[in-house]
Design an enzyme around this catalytic site. Structure first.
Site, short mmCIF file in Angstrom:
data_model
loop_
_atom_site.label_atom_id
_atom_site.label_comp_id
_atom_site.label_asym_id
_atom_site.label_seq_id
_atom_site.Cartn_x
_atom_site.Cartn_y
_atom_site.Cartn_z
N TYR A 154 0.83 -1.21 0.00
CA TYR A 154 0.00 0.00 0.00
C TYR A 154 0.87 1.26 0.00
O TYR A 154 0.65 2.18 -0.80
CB TYR A 154 -0.92 -0.01 1.22
CG TYR A 154 -1.88 1.14 1.28
CD1 TYR A 154 -3.04 1.14 0.51
CD2 TYR A 154 -1.66 2.22 2.13
CE1 TYR A 154 -3.94 2.19 0.56
CE2 TYR A 154 -2.56 3.27 2.20
CZ TYR A 154 -3.70 3.26 1.42
OH TYR A 154 -4.59 4.31 1.47
N ALA A 155 1.87 1.31 0.88
CA ALA A 155 2.74 2.48 0.95
C ALA A 155 3.50 2.70 -0.35
O ALA A 155 3.69 3.84 -0.80
CB ALA A 155 3.71 2.35 2.12
#
Length: 246
Positions: A154-155
């Site tokens: 996600y990051a």
């Protein structure tokens, strides 16, 4: 009305922040395409919006699939004749620490959160170039700026979205197209509200304002960047996070 006569596509529009944005944009005069993979939620929300007199129409889309995205754009142009605003809001999570992360889960998040933004923007930009104007708002996250435990995939996508935003700002500014990003912090979506109360309290205590954001807080940031009020805001990442990392 700040968006009177505008046509906006909002991906991930059937839930959470995207749904709040659909409502906010329609209230400000826009014709809104609520684009979402979830057909059941999309049709349900479309019916509720119509009951409220909101100009919001649901179109099912898989942002990771280029053919699906092409159909979304074609249907929007056929119906409204133009696209003024694109909000790349669709996103998913599939969290795990690096040593436990399944490569398939890593790729799945990239397909939606990163490739999906690429697909939608590449499909919309030619219409905006032809018109000589447009607003593109990409959804990043504080996780993409500072990183977050258990969110390698996600990051990574949200950091990459910032890189694409700044690149596209350089490419399309001369075409009259504003490109910006919003980086939300902890936001009280339905998914977050299902978490244990203790976890929610811990999240809120980490925020300078001592509360989670509401979907409407993020929708208002989208609205500003989509409106004429932001015509000289370009290549910017707007943090809407309650001061979580001050």
């Amino acid at each position: 009305m700040r968006l009177k006569g505008k046509v906006a596509i909002i991906t991930g529009g059937a839930n959470g922040i995207g749904l709040a944005a659909c409502h906010r944009f329609s209230e400000e005069g826009a014709s809104v395409i609520m684009a979402d993979f979830d057909e059941v939620a999309g049709k349900e929300q479309e019916a509720l919006c119509k009951e409220k007199g909101l100009d919001i129409s649901f179109v099912q889309v898989n942002v990771a699939d280029r053919e699906s995205v092409a159909k979304l754009i074609e249907e929007t142009v056929a119906r409204h004749g133009k696209i003024d605003v694109l909000i790349n809001n669709a996103g998913i999570t599939n969290d795990a620490t690096l040593v436990k992360m399944d490569p398939a889960d890593f790729q799945r998040v990239l397909d939606v959160n990163l490739t999906g933004v690429f697909n939608c923007t590449q499909a919309v930009v030619p219409h905006m170039i032809e018109a000589g104007h447009g607003k593109i708002i990409n959804t990043s996250s504080v996780s993409g700026v500072y990183g977050n435990f258990g969110q390698t995939n996600y990051a990574a996508t949200k950091a990459a979205v910032i890189g694409m935003t700044k690149t596209w700002a350089k490419e399309f500014g001369r075409k009259g197209i504003n490109v910006n990003a919003v980086a939300p912090g902890f936001t009280a979506t339905a998914m977050v509200k299902k978490m244990p109360e203790k976890v929610i309290e811990q999240m809120a205590s980490a925020v300078s304002l001592q509360r989670l954001g509401e979907p409407e807080d993020i929708a208002n940031a989208y609205l500003f960047l989509a409106s004429d009020e932001s015509n000289y805001v370009h290549g910017h990442v707007l943090h809407v996070d309650g001061g979580i990392m001050m």
